[in-house]
Design a protein around this motif. Structure first.
Motif, PDB file in Angstrom:
ATOM      1  N   LYS A  46      69.840  26.052  58.056  1.00 21.58           N
ATOM      2  CA  LYS A  46      68.785  25.099  58.384  1.00 21.58           C
ATOM      3  C   LYS A  46      68.524  24.143  57.218  1.00 21.58           C
ATOM      4  O   LYS A  46      67.400  24.043  56.696  1.00 21.58           O
ATOM      5  CB  LYS A  46      67.499  25.853  58.744  1.00 21.58           C
ATOM      6  CG  LYS A  46      67.508  26.468  60.126  1.00 21.58           C
ATOM      7  CD  LYS A  46      67.481  25.380  61.188  1.00 21.58           C
ATOM      8  CE  LYS A  46      67.419  25.953  62.594  1.00 21.58           C
ATOM      9  NZ  LYS A  46      67.398  24.914  63.617  1.00 21.58           N
TER      10      LYS A  46
ATOM     11  N   ARG B  26      69.567  34.736  62.465  1.00 23.79           N
ATOM     12  CA  ARG B  26      70.442  33.954  63.334  1.00 23.79           C
ATOM     13  C   ARG B  26      71.740  34.703  63.618  1.00 23.79           C
ATOM     14  O   ARG B  26      72.257  34.692  64.746  1.00 23.79           O
ATOM     15  CB  ARG B  26      70.737  32.591  62.698  1.00 23.79           C
ATOM     16  CG  ARG B  26      69.554  31.649  62.725  1.00 23.79           C
ATOM     17  CD  ARG B  26      69.842  30.364  61.944  1.00 23.79           C
ATOM     18  NE  ARG B  26      70.927  29.604  62.548  1.00 23.79           N
ATOM     19  CZ  ARG B  26      70.778  28.646  63.448  1.00 23.79           C
ATOM     20  NH1 ARG B  26      69.559  28.351  63.881  1.00 23.79           N
ATOM     21  NH2 ARG B  26      71.811  27.970  63.925  1.00 23.79           N
TER      22      ARG B  26
ATOM     23  N   ASP C 221      65.095  29.480  63.944  1.00 24.12           N
ATOM     24  CA  ASP C 221      65.647  29.629  65.293  1.00 24.12           C
ATOM     25  C   ASP C 221      66.218  28.299  65.789  1.00 24.12           C
ATOM     26  O   ASP C 221      65.831  27.222  65.350  1.00 24.12           O
ATOM     27  CB  ASP C 221      64.549  30.103  66.240  1.00 24.12           C
ATOM     28  CG  ASP C 221      65.122  30.637  67.549  1.00 24.12           C
ATOM     29  OD1 ASP C 221      66.324  30.989  67.569  1.00 24.12           O
ATOM     30  OD2 ASP C 221      64.377  30.705  68.542  1.00 24.12           O
ATOM     31  N   GLY C 222      67.172  28.406  66.714  1.00 32.75           N
ATOM     32  CA  GLY C 222      67.770  27.207  67.296  1.00 32.75           C
ATOM     33  C   GLY C 222      69.202  27.463  67.717  1.00 32.75           C
ATOM     34  O   GLY C 222      69.807  28.471  67.326  1.00 32.75           O
ATOM     35  N   ASP C 223      69.750  26.581  68.516  1.00 24.48           N
ATOM     36  CA  ASP C 223      71.110  26.734  69.029  1.00 24.48           C
ATOM     37  C   ASP C 223      72.137  25.904  68.261  1.00 24.48           C
ATOM     38  O   ASP C 223      73.298  25.827  68.651  1.00 24.48           O
ATOM     39  CB  ASP C 223      71.159  26.335  70.515  1.00 24.48           C
ATOM     40  CG  ASP C 223      70.287  27.240  71.380  1.00 24.48           C
ATOM     41  OD1 ASP C 223      70.234  28.438  71.067  1.00 24.48           O
ATOM     42  OD2 ASP C 223      69.682  26.733  72.337  1.00 24.48           O
ATOM     43  N   ASP C 224      71.712  25.280  67.169  1.00 25.29           N
ATOM     44  CA  ASP C 224      72.636  24.466  66.366  1.00 25.29           C
ATOM     45  C   ASP C 224      73.524  25.365  65.514  1.00 25.29           C
ATOM     46  O   ASP C 224      73.362  26.589  65.478  1.00 25.29           O
ATOM     47  CB  ASP C 224      71.840  23.507  65.471  1.00 25.29           C
ATOM     48  CG  ASP C 224      70.811  24.246  64.642  1.00 25.29           C
ATOM     49  OD1 ASP C 224      71.171  24.784  63.592  1.00 25.29           O
ATOM     50  OD2 ASP C 224      69.627  24.302  65.072  1.00 25.29           O
ATOM     51  N   ASP C 225      74.457  24.753  64.806  1.00 24.75           N
ATOM     52  CA  ASP C 225      75.392  25.502  63.962  1.00 24.75           C
ATOM     53  C   ASP C 225      74.952  25.583  62.502  1.00 24.75           C
ATOM     54  O   ASP C 225      75.666  26.124  61.660  1.00 24.75           O
ATOM     55  CB  ASP C 225      76.787  24.856  64.011  1.00 24.75           C
ATOM     56  CG  ASP C 225      77.411  24.965  65.393  1.00 24.75           C
ATOM     57  OD1 ASP C 225      77.148  25.983  66.065  1.00 24.75           O
ATOM     58  OD2 ASP C 225      78.140  24.039  65.784  1.00 24.75           O
ATOM     59  N   ASP C 226      73.780  25.041  62.202  1.00 28.95           N
ATOM     60  CA  ASP C 226      73.302  25.028  60.821  1.00 28.95           C
ATOM     61  C   ASP C 226      72.551  26.325  60.533  1.00 28.95           C
ATOM     62  O   ASP C 226      71.329  26.395  60.641  1.00 28.95           O
ATOM     63  CB  ASP C 226      72.386  23.816  60.612  1.00 28.95           C
ATOM     64  CG  ASP C 226      71.882  23.708  59.180  1.00 28.95           C
ATOM     65  OD1 ASP C 226      72.380  24.471  58.317  1.00 28.95           O
ATOM     66  OD2 ASP C 226      70.996  22.874  58.918  1.00 28.95           O
ATOM     67  N   ASP C 227      73.296  27.383  60.162  1.00 36.85           N
ATOM     68  CA  ASP C 227      72.684  28.690  59.964  1.00 36.85           C
ATOM     69  C   ASP C 227      71.750  28.737  58.763  1.00 36.85           C
ATOM     70  O   ASP C 227      70.947  29.658  58.635  1.00 36.85           O
ATOM     71  CB  ASP C 227      73.766  29.768  59.819  1.00 36.85           C
ATOM     72  CG  ASP C 227      74.426  30.086  61.152  1.00 36.85           C
ATOM     73  OD1 ASP C 227      73.764  29.885  62.185  1.00 36.85           O
ATOM     74  OD2 ASP C 227      75.586  30.518  61.160  1.00 36.85           O
TER      75      ASP C 227
ATOM     76  N   ASP D 289      61.531  32.590  63.370  1.00 34.02           N
ATOM     77  CA  ASP D 289      61.117  31.482  64.232  1.00 34.02           C
ATOM     78  C   ASP D 289      61.403  30.140  63.569  1.00 34.02           C
ATOM     79  O   ASP D 289      61.805  29.167  64.235  1.00 34.02           O
ATOM     80  CB  ASP D 289      59.621  31.589  64.541  1.00 34.02           C
ATOM     81  CG  ASP D 289      59.301  32.752  65.473  1.00 34.02           C
ATOM     82  OD1 ASP D 289      60.239  33.290  66.096  1.00 34.02           O
ATOM     83  OD2 ASP D 289      58.119  33.143  65.547  1.00 34.02           O
TER      84      ASP D 289
ATOM     85  N   LYS E  26      71.141  37.431  66.157  1.00 36.57           N
ATOM     86  CA  LYS E  26      70.970  36.863  67.491  1.00 36.57           C
ATOM     87  C   LYS E  26      72.325  36.522  68.104  1.00 36.57           C
ATOM     88  O   LYS E  26      72.575  36.803  69.288  1.00 36.57           O
ATOM     89  CB  LYS E  26      70.088  35.614  67.417  1.00 36.57           C
ATOM     90  CG  LYS E  26      69.805  34.978  68.776  1.00 36.57           C
ATOM     91  CD  LYS E  26      68.876  33.778  68.632  1.00 36.57           C
ATOM     92  CE  LYS E  26      68.608  33.143  69.993  1.00 36.57           C
ATOM     93  NZ  LYS E  26      67.703  31.958  69.870  1.00 36.57           N
ATOM     94  N   LYS E  27      73.211  35.940  67.309  1.00 38.80           N
ATOM     95  CA  LYS E  27      74.532  35.570  67.803  1.00 38.80           C
ATOM     96  C   LYS E  27      75.346  36.791  68.202  1.00 38.80           C
ATOM     97  O   LYS E  27      76.160  36.754  69.130  1.00 38.80           O
ATOM     98  CB  LYS E  27      75.285  34.772  66.750  1.00 38.80           C
ATOM     99  CG  LYS E  27      74.762  33.357  66.539  1.00 38.80           C
ATOM    100  CD  LYS E  27      75.565  32.619  65.472  1.00 38.80           C
ATOM    101  CE  LYS E  27      75.054  31.209  65.278  1.00 38.80           C
ATOM    102  NZ  LYS E  27      75.836  30.487  64.232  1.00 38.80           N
TER     103      LYS E  27
END
Length: 400
Positions: A58, A118, A50-56, A47, A121-122
């Protein structure tokens, strides 16, 4: 950068990373190999990342107390009461002080878990599907662990191969329509991304372009830094089609009965002795050692002459440590029928057992079983090199 914050140079930080990534992955598999749902600690980190950005990785979380808290809690969840022993081994492997190893591990661990969550999920993988795929790399991950950290410390104790097989069966439905991924390269990518941050550092005013340029320059170095993950089985194929292992630098080893011989630091003799002599490493049902110089004639259980040296040394180890008992496992590649391969693998395991008995090891200290093409160390099984690695004999310590 993190090296500066740790008060250490980049070299030690890099060594710590190389030891910590397989340790975190091993702890993950040890805790979840029989799980059917994601544990709470996994969801907490997932959690956070999580997110839709490209910074795997974070990177925006760096310095955030949420990441620090997640890291500290995660170490307890992954390693439990064995955390102190694991930190001691990581400190020895990296040259970092114990407290600095703890600080680095508490940062690396959530990054590893967050990155994997991440990635899954992808790719449309469930938690169970992800763990099932990583389980195919278990031998590579355990083989990359630093000295002093074995399957027992990571939670594999008393988890039989049936449990591992059961996990694989549970994820079969998840894989039906998914493309195959090269999981070894996933681990390399993970190592590359974390190493990039560790060595370039946080708090450095670098543009995205400069970071990308630095990443390009580091490609060759990444291969070396993650070599333990990518190539837990180093060597080359010889003209006879056998896998010849790189045994590493030679050192002199003294056994409990005073016997001395020279061994390579990558050899199974060295690894086996480390396991036998370390009282903190418990006997379990998942820690196997591949005999790296045992070869058979094609399609036969007849041992080649070059197998004699390792059999002699293995018998010497058994004599020097009379309480040790071994289980011998025979394996084949995926060529031919499973029925034939199961029989052949059993015959090869029995042949190795017979040779040890002929060298003076009591029969009651040995057992043998064939597994056919099961449990491949190179799951693809699609090249001569890969198949040669899978044609092998392993041993597991059942008492010490």
């Amino acid at each position: 950068m993190i090296s500066r914050n740790l008060g250490e140079d980049a070299s030690k930080t890099k060594s710590g990373l190389t030891a910590m990534i397989p340790t975190v992955l091993g702890g993950l598999l040890g805790k979840t190999s029989g799980a059917t749902t994601a544990p709470t600690w996994w969801n907490t980190v997932a959690d956070l990342f999580d997110g839709d950005d490209d910074d795997d990785l974070k990177l925006g979380l760096l310095g955030d107390t949420k990441l620090d808290d997640a890291g500290k809690g995660l170490l307890g969840s992954l390693f439990g009461g064995n955390l102190d022993s694991i930190l001691g081994s990581l400190a020895g492997a990296s040259g970092l002080a114990r407290d600095k190893s703890s600080k680095l591990l508490s940062t690396v661990a959530p990054m590893v878990i967050g990155f994997l969550s991440r990635w899954a999920k992808k790719k449309g993988l469930s938690f169970t599907g992800l763990i099932g795929n990583l389980m195919n790399e278990k031998s590579a991950i355990l083989g990359a662990l630093p000295s002093g950290i074995g399957g027992g410390l990571l939670g594999f104790a008393d988890k039989t191969r049936d449990t591992v097989d059961d996990t694989a069966r549970k994820v079969a439905d998840v894989r039906t329509s998914k493309p195959k991924f090269n999981w070894t390269w996933l681990l390399l990518l993970l190592a590359a991304l974390i190493l990039l941050w560790l060595l370039l550092g946080r708090g450095c005013n670098r543009t995205k372009e400069k970071v990308e340029d630095a990443a390009t320059e580091m490609v060759n170095d990444i291969d070396q830094a993650a070599a333990d993950i990518k190539e837990s089985i180093k060597g080359a194929l010889n003209d006879a089609g056998d896998w010849v292992y790189d045994l590493g630098a030679t050192i002199k080893k003294k056994l409990a009965d005073g016997t001395e011989f020279e061994v390579g630091v990558n050899s199974v003799e060295y690894k086996l002795l480390e396991f036998i002599e370390d009282v903190n490493l418990p006997v379990d049902k998942t820690t196997w050692f591949t005999l790296d110089r045992i070869y058979f004639e094609t399609g036969s259980s007849n041992l080649k002459a070059e197998s004699k040296d390792q059999l002699d040394r293995l018998a010497a180890i058994m004599k020097a440590y009379p309480s040790v008992k071994l289980k011998i496992g025979g394996y084949t590649d995926n060529t031919g029928s499973d029925v034939v391969n199961m029989a052949l693998s059993s015959e090869r395991a029995e042949a190795a057992k017979a040779e040890l008995i002929n060298r003076g090891v009591a029969e009651e200290r040995l057992e043998a079983e064939g597994y056919g093409p099961q449990h491949p160390v190179c799951p693809a099984n699609d090249t001569p090199e890969c198949r040669a690695k899978n044609r092998r004999v392993d041993v597991r310590v059942t008492a010490k």
